[in-house]
Design a protein around this motif. Sequence first.
Motif, PDB file in Angstrom:
ATOM      1  N   VAL A  36      43.975 -37.181  18.903  1.00  0.00           N
ATOM      2  CA  VAL A  36      43.053 -38.138  18.275  1.00  0.00           C
ATOM      3  C   VAL A  36      42.928 -37.827  16.787  1.00  0.00           C
ATOM      4  O   VAL A  36      43.012 -38.728  15.936  1.00  0.00           O
ATOM      5  CB  VAL A  36      41.669 -38.092  18.947  1.00  0.00           C
ATOM      6  N   VAL A  42      47.408 -41.089  22.954  1.00  0.00           N
ATOM      7  CA  VAL A  42      45.991 -41.456  22.853  1.00  0.00           C
ATOM      8  C   VAL A  42      45.821 -42.902  23.316  1.00  0.00           C
ATOM      9  O   VAL A  42      46.550 -43.784  22.861  1.00  0.00           O
ATOM     10  CB  VAL A  42      45.473 -41.317  21.403  1.00  0.00           C
ATOM     11  N   CYS A  49      37.069 -45.054  17.853  1.00  0.00           N
ATOM     12  CA  CYS A  49      37.098 -44.226  16.644  1.00  0.00           C
ATOM     13  C   CYS A  49      37.059 -45.084  15.386  1.00  0.00           C
ATOM     14  O   CYS A  49      36.453 -44.692  14.377  1.00  0.00           O
ATOM     15  CB  CYS A  49      38.342 -43.341  16.642  1.00  0.00           C
ATOM     16  N   ILE A  78      40.436 -45.595  22.919  1.00  0.00           N
ATOM     17  CA  ILE A  78      39.877 -44.494  22.128  1.00  0.00           C
ATOM     18  C   ILE A  78      40.056 -44.783  20.634  1.00  0.00           C
ATOM     19  O   ILE A  78      39.163 -44.527  19.822  1.00  0.00           O
ATOM     20  CB  ILE A  78      40.549 -43.158  22.504  1.00  0.00           C
TER      21      ILE A  78
END
Length: 482
Positions: free
Chosen positions: A189, A264, A272, A268
């Motif tokens: 990430v 990832v 973010c 997600i």
Amino acid sequence: MGDELQKKPLVLDVDGTFLRTDILFECFWSALGKDPIRAIKASFLNLKKPARLKAELAQIATLRTDLLPVEPEVSELVAQAKADGREVILASASHQPLVEQLARDHDLSPRVFASDGQTNLKGERKASALVAAFGEQGFDYAGNAPVDRAIWSMADHAIVVGDDASARQIEGRGQVITRVEGGWQMADVMRSFRPHQWVKNVLLLLPMIAAHAFDVPTVLAAFLGIVAFSAAASSIYLVNDLLDLEADRLHATKKNRPFASGAVPIQIGMLCFVLLSIIALGVAAVLSWAFLGVVAFYMALSLAYSLKLKRMRWIDIAVLASLYTLRVVAGAAATGIYVSGYLLVFIFPVFLALGCVKRLTELTLATSDERLPGRGYGRPDRPDLLNVAALGVVAALVAFFLYSFTEQAIGLYKTRWLIWVAEIPLAWWLIRMVSLGWHGKQDYDPIVFAMKDKRGIGLILMTLSIMFYAAGLWQQWFGAIG
């Protein structure tokens, strides 16, 4: 009897199980890149109709299912099942035509179970469909989420990808289970934020350096500005990577990026993006309304670049140069320092040249004469890119020279002729960057390359040292004799 059990079909969920990605979100970002207004409209109108949403986004998107990343351990299970003569079937809540295409891509059974635009085949619905086809305990099933528990309870053998809580529950009732690690790592990430790119935001220090304002409040404001801009830039890098999934998967090295490789989940990345945007705008608002306006404009222009402008030849390079120039404006807004027009006139052509260097490098390192995926440049454009880069270098050096005659320069520099001397290492650095790009001897990002290039850093430090000496700063700081 044992041989008969061996022939039970292996049924695979698709999103997060067979694939290291989610087809719905793949379709959303593909559609967003192709037709943003239509994609957003379809999403809002069908938020509570998942089957319909998947069908409409699939119609807008141009999804290459053969490029979608596969979970390696599940792929090994598939290979073993096929070697044993078992049927391997995809059962997914994704849109049926895409699931069928995915099955063809990987030479799996043409019989699939999927959503059809009306029914969202998930959880209990999927369990009922599989039981109707194979009977209870008549199949093995691989899934990755709590919603799959209803299906695992009807399967003979449960294959659980990444869902530890469900795995423990299944083991608790004594069912045969195979665990596949799956999941994602925070390190990946962070990699998606491209922290190495934050070094570009040292440009916010340029107004402070040019004005020789090194007091604590100014330095602190500049530092907070860099934090805000880094968060803003990372949020846009996320969007850019999500819009570039197909192009990245066709690229020799970019295919290893977190979202392109499936390391990832797309969800997600979207979360973010929201969090980083809040941090960027929140810190900017604390500094000043002017700085908040610059950050918001930077994010809006960056989004426009990611959605459309980066695919427009020559315009993309001009926008890249503008985004770098905005960092200098942002540094001025964060610290409250006046920026000379000559500084901006100098900065823009510098980054216009470096934008051309970026494309020159990509074309030089390309393995074929085809146009760059998602960019529109091909090898025949190299001479034109070189000419524009050369014009940028000349324009920057002329602007630097003319600045030496301004009232600000006369007030700041005691030994003004040294500014002209400082142009020598500066010109050397610029010409060297263009030459390295032409010969493909630098990284895909010239700014990141410049921050690691020892010889180039030496030339920049030489330029700054001469200018600091011309301003009398060395004498002031170290008591040297002028």
